[in-house]
Design an enzyme around this catalytic site. Structure first.
Site, PDB file in Angstrom:
ATOM      1  N   THR A   1      24.824  53.671  45.368  1.00  0.00           N
ATOM      2  CA  THR A   1      24.685  52.596  46.342  1.00  0.00           C
ATOM      3  C   THR A   1      25.856  52.677  47.313  1.00  0.00           C
ATOM      4  O   THR A   1      26.539  53.701  47.365  1.00  0.00           O
ATOM      5  CB  THR A   1      24.563  51.239  45.612  1.00  0.00           C
ATOM      6  OG1 THR A   1      24.283  50.220  46.553  1.00  0.00           O
ATOM      7  CG2 THR A   1      25.827  50.872  44.853  1.00  0.00           C
ATOM      8  N   ASN A   2      26.063  51.649  48.112  1.00  0.00           N
ATOM      9  CA  ASN A   2      27.208  51.645  49.026  1.00  0.00           C
ATOM     10  C   ASN A   2      27.813  50.256  49.060  1.00  0.00           C
ATOM     11  O   ASN A   2      27.315  49.344  48.405  1.00  0.00           O
ATOM     12  CB  ASN A   2      26.779  52.144  50.415  1.00  0.00           C
ATOM     13  CG  ASN A   2      25.727  51.245  51.035  1.00  0.00           C
ATOM     14  OD1 ASN A   2      25.974  50.070  51.293  1.00  0.00           O
ATOM     15  ND2 ASN A   2      24.524  51.782  51.257  1.00  0.00           N
ATOM     16  N   LEU A   3      28.870  50.075  49.832  1.00  0.00           N
ATOM     17  CA  LEU A   3      29.674  48.856  49.724  1.00  0.00           C
ATOM     18  C   LEU A   3      29.207  47.705  50.616  1.00  0.00           C
ATOM     19  O   LEU A   3      29.927  46.741  50.791  1.00  0.00           O
ATOM     20  CB  LEU A   3      31.142  49.174  50.031  1.00  0.00           C
ATOM     21  CG  LEU A   3      31.866  49.962  48.940  1.00  0.00           C
ATOM     22  CD1 LEU A   3      33.281  50.302  49.383  1.00  0.00           C
ATOM     23  CD2 LEU A   3      31.888  49.161  47.642  1.00  0.00           C
TER      24      LEU A   3
ATOM     25  N   ALA B   1      22.446  48.496  55.087  1.00  0.00           N
ATOM     26  CA  ALA B   1      23.114  49.792  55.004  1.00  0.00           C
ATOM     27  C   ALA B   1      22.269  50.676  54.093  1.00  0.00           C
ATOM     28  O   ALA B   1      22.459  50.713  52.879  1.00  0.00           O
ATOM     29  CB  ALA B   1      24.523  49.626  54.459  1.00  0.00           C
TER      30      ALA B   1
END
Ligand code: C5P
Length: 225
Positions: free
Chosen positions: A29-31, A96
């Site tokens: 995943t991402n932040l 995102a």
């Protein structure tokens, strides 16, 4: 009596990260915290729009009056947004989306076998959801005003303008970093065909309200109310 800025509009917002599974217990995943997208959904509702929020995995409360659908992967998100965008007049793509996903999702948990060998992950590129939705709306002659976001580490203006053209959208919003992820405030660079302008540092909710006003005045058809 002044009519609300987005009265009569059907606004679709995507927010948060996507989660790309590796196996049943792991993923990438991402932040992204989802805060900007959630603030935009709230601001659009305040401005009188009918708002649907499609959210990746985040731990944020749903803004009052906003419909919410939770999704996980980019492909999930694409399918959900593809359906909902058919009835939308504005699409704000703040999610995102992971650029890549593992080529295969292991059915069972990948086990350590004690030999010290590490697994190798292969990747495939995820579809560009925003570009696809903008293109489909154009092909179907539907008036869908699409707004993209960009987080860049350098040369924001040039990258944002190039991204706007590449994705075929009228407005691209650059996060003026660094490190906006998870923060409560931000500053934004708005890039459209005319050029660029800045919304100076403020809370994400204040920026969302300003962005909604900027979108409202760019809409081709005045609100029906
Ligand atoms: O290409 P990049 O990821 O920088 O573009 C960011 C913008 O495009 C955001 O609006 C994001 O929501 C959207 N996007 C998308 N599908 C992807 C990647 C990004 O819709 N696969």
């Amino acid at each position: 009596f002044t009519p609300k800025l987005l009265a009569g509009q059907q606004v679709l917002v995507s927010a948060g990260p996507t989660f790309e599974a590796i196996d049943p217990v792991r993923g990438l995943t991402n932040l992204s915290s989802g805060k900007m997208g959630f603030a935009i959904a709230r601001a659009a509702h305040e401005a009188g729009a009918h708002v649907t929020l499609v959210a990746g995995p985040v731990s944020l409360p749903t803004p009052r009056g906003v419909g919410r659908i939770n999704v996980k992967s980019a492909l999930n998100m694409q399918k959900t947004l593809g359906v909902l965008s058919q009835n939308a007049t504005v699409f704000i793509s703040a999610a995102a989306v992971a650029d890549w996903r593992p080529a295969d999702i292991a059915v069972q948990k990948i086990k350590k076998d004690g030999s010290g060998q590490v697994p190798t992950l292969g990747f495939v590129e995820n579809p560009d959801i925003l570009a696809g939705i903008a293109q489909t709306a154009r092909a179907q002659s539907r008036a869908l005003y699409c707004v993209g976001f960009a987080a860049e580490s350098e040369d924001l203006l040039a990258h944002a303008q190039a991204k706007r053209v590449r994705k075929g959208v009228p407005l691209l919003v650059g996060n003026i970093g660094p490190d906006t992820f998870g923060q409560d405030d931000n500053a934004l660079l708005l890039v459209d065909e005319q050029g660029s302008s800045e919304l100076p540092r403020a809370s994400k909710l204040q920026l969302a309200r300003q962005l909604v006003a900027e979108i409202a005045r760019r809409l081709p058809n005045p609100s029906p109310l």
